[in-house]
Motif scaffolding. Structure first.
Motif, PDB file in Angstrom:
ATOM      1  N   THR A 104      58.604  41.247  38.321  1.00 49.69           N
ATOM      2  CA  THR A 104      58.416  41.523  39.773  1.00 49.69           C
ATOM      3  C   THR A 104      59.339  40.749  40.748  1.00 49.69           C
ATOM      4  O   THR A 104      58.998  40.212  41.814  1.00 49.69           O
ATOM      5  CB  THR A 104      56.834  41.090  40.269  1.00 49.69           C
ATOM      6  N   ALA A 135      49.337  42.058  43.315  1.00 48.59           N
ATOM      7  CA  ALA A 135      48.571  41.068  43.810  1.00 48.59           C
ATOM      8  C   ALA A 135      49.113  39.775  43.503  1.00 48.59           C
ATOM      9  O   ALA A 135      49.128  38.714  44.081  1.00 48.59           O
ATOM     10  CB  ALA A 135      47.029  41.535  43.836  1.00 48.59           C
ATOM     11  N   PHE A 136      49.229  39.635  42.286  1.00 49.20           N
ATOM     12  CA  PHE A 136      49.526  38.532  41.448  1.00 49.20           C
ATOM     13  C   PHE A 136      51.080  37.800  42.173  1.00 49.20           C
ATOM     14  O   PHE A 136      51.108  36.779  42.473  1.00 49.20           O
ATOM     15  CB  PHE A 136      49.768  38.608  40.121  1.00 49.20           C
ATOM     16  N   SER A 184      46.553  40.590  35.855  1.00 44.83           N
ATOM     17  CA  SER A 184      46.735  42.161  35.383  1.00 44.83           C
ATOM     18  C   SER A 184      47.121  42.981  36.666  1.00 44.83           C
ATOM     19  O   SER A 184      47.670  44.279  36.708  1.00 44.83           O
ATOM     20  CB  SER A 184      45.419  42.565  34.831  1.00 44.83           C
ATOM     21  N   ASP A 185      46.713  42.576  37.718  1.00 44.17           N
ATOM     22  CA  ASP A 185      47.297  43.251  39.127  1.00 44.17           C
ATOM     23  C   ASP A 185      48.582  42.655  39.417  1.00 44.17           C
ATOM     24  O   ASP A 185      48.760  41.621  40.457  1.00 44.17           O
ATOM     25  CB  ASP A 185      46.257  43.023  40.166  1.00 44.17           C
ATOM     26  N   LEU A 186      49.614  43.421  39.019  1.00 41.15           N
ATOM     27  CA  LEU A 186      50.946  42.758  39.088  1.00 41.15           C
ATOM     28  C   LEU A 186      51.416  42.613  40.677  1.00 41.15           C
ATOM     29  O   LEU A 186      51.911  41.707  40.918  1.00 41.15           O
ATOM     30  CB  LEU A 186      51.839  43.672  38.528  1.00 41.15           C
ATOM     31  N   ASP A 233      41.895  37.100  35.231  1.00 40.61           N
ATOM     32  CA  ASP A 233      41.669  38.606  35.005  1.00 40.61           C
ATOM     33  C   ASP A 233      42.804  39.024  36.272  1.00 40.61           C
ATOM     34  O   ASP A 233      43.287  40.141  36.189  1.00 40.61           O
ATOM     35  CB  ASP A 233      40.519  38.996  35.512  1.00 40.61           C
ATOM     36  N   ARG A 234      43.044  38.178  37.419  1.00 43.69           N
ATOM     37  CA  ARG A 234      43.768  38.528  38.328  1.00 43.69           C
ATOM     38  C   ARG A 234      45.252  39.070  37.996  1.00 43.69           C
ATOM     39  O   ARG A 234      45.981  39.744  38.886  1.00 43.69           O
ATOM     40  CB  ARG A 234      43.676  37.701  39.541  1.00 43.69           C
ATOM     41  N   ASP A 292      40.625  32.664  44.605  1.00 46.77           N
ATOM     42  CA  ASP A 292      40.123  33.821  43.934  1.00 46.77           C
ATOM     43  C   ASP A 292      38.741  34.314  44.739  1.00 46.77           C
ATOM     44  O   ASP A 292      37.779  33.476  45.230  1.00 46.77           O
ATOM     45  CB  ASP A 292      39.582  33.557  42.650  1.00 46.77           C
TER      46      ASP A 292
END
Length: 211
Positions: free
Chosen positions: A20, A112-113, A108-110, A105-106, A128
């Motif tokens: 990213t 958003a991370f 995994s959302d490329l 867990d967050r 969070d």
């Protein structure tokens, strides 16, 4: 820079970040080594596991505090497997911007991370959504937010997640001017007068979190 004793997770984060557009300047599995790495080459952001060796309690938070003391320009993102409200509140109340608390867990959302990392690098605060939900659910005998309408509480909850006025407007399908009016009302009801020494938006969010 990344600090997490789980090698597979750390390598996975490094890969995600590189894909990213980030440069991963260093990796380690403990807070002490992270502090040394940051001293040698301060990064824009340090992403730190909350629980690391040797005690697996709050070593990441202590490392973050040490880094903020000698490198205040480094953004600090704490990652945790669970919502630990007392640690999150310490991070959000004792550190002046450029911090975040996310569940693992967050990651995994490329998109958003990556966006959250960039926001922290710009000095913003990232919280969070699950933490916000937990804090809203808490009860106190005297709630300083009792005067707020349901819509104003919703606006303040999104502000607590680090959203800008425009982002809050988009999330709630409102005009930006409407959101600005709600925020002015929030400041008034929370008795937050203009003060050059303090940021009213931050004070409102802290009131929300403490309530």
């Amino acid at each position: 820079m990344l600090a997490d004793d789980a090698v597979l997770l750390r390598e996975g984060m490094a890969r995600i970040l590189r894909e990213t557009g980030f440069t991963v300047a260093g990796q380690t599995g403990d807070g002490v080594t992270l502090i040394d790495l940051v001293r040698r080459e301060p990064p824009d952001v340090a992403i730190i596991d909350l629980r690391m060796p040797p005690g697996f309690s709050a070593e990441g938070l202590e490392a973050a505090a040490a880094i903020r003391a000698f490198a205040p320009g480094v953004g600090l993102m704490l990652l945790s497997q669970y919502v630990e409200v007392h640690h999150a509140l310490r991070l959000l109340t004792e550190f002046d911007g450029g911090v975040g608390y996310l569940l693992k867990d967050r990651v995994s959302d490329l998109a958003a991370f990556g966006a959250d990392v960039r926001r922290i690098a710009r000095g913003q605060t990232v919280i969070d959504p699950e933490l916000v939900t937990r804090l809203v659910a808490r009860r106190r005998e005297r709630d300083p937010l009792d005067e707020l309408t349901e819509r104003e509480r919703a606006v303040l909850a999104l502000m607590a997640q680090g959203l800008s006025n425009a982002a809050v407007a988009a999330e709630m399908h409102l005009a930006v001017k409407t959101v600005e009016a709600h925020i002015r009302s929030i400041f008034t009801k929370l008795d937050l007068a203009p003060d050059d020494r303090e940021h009213r938006r931050v004070r409102a969010v802290l009131t929300f979190l403490r309530a």
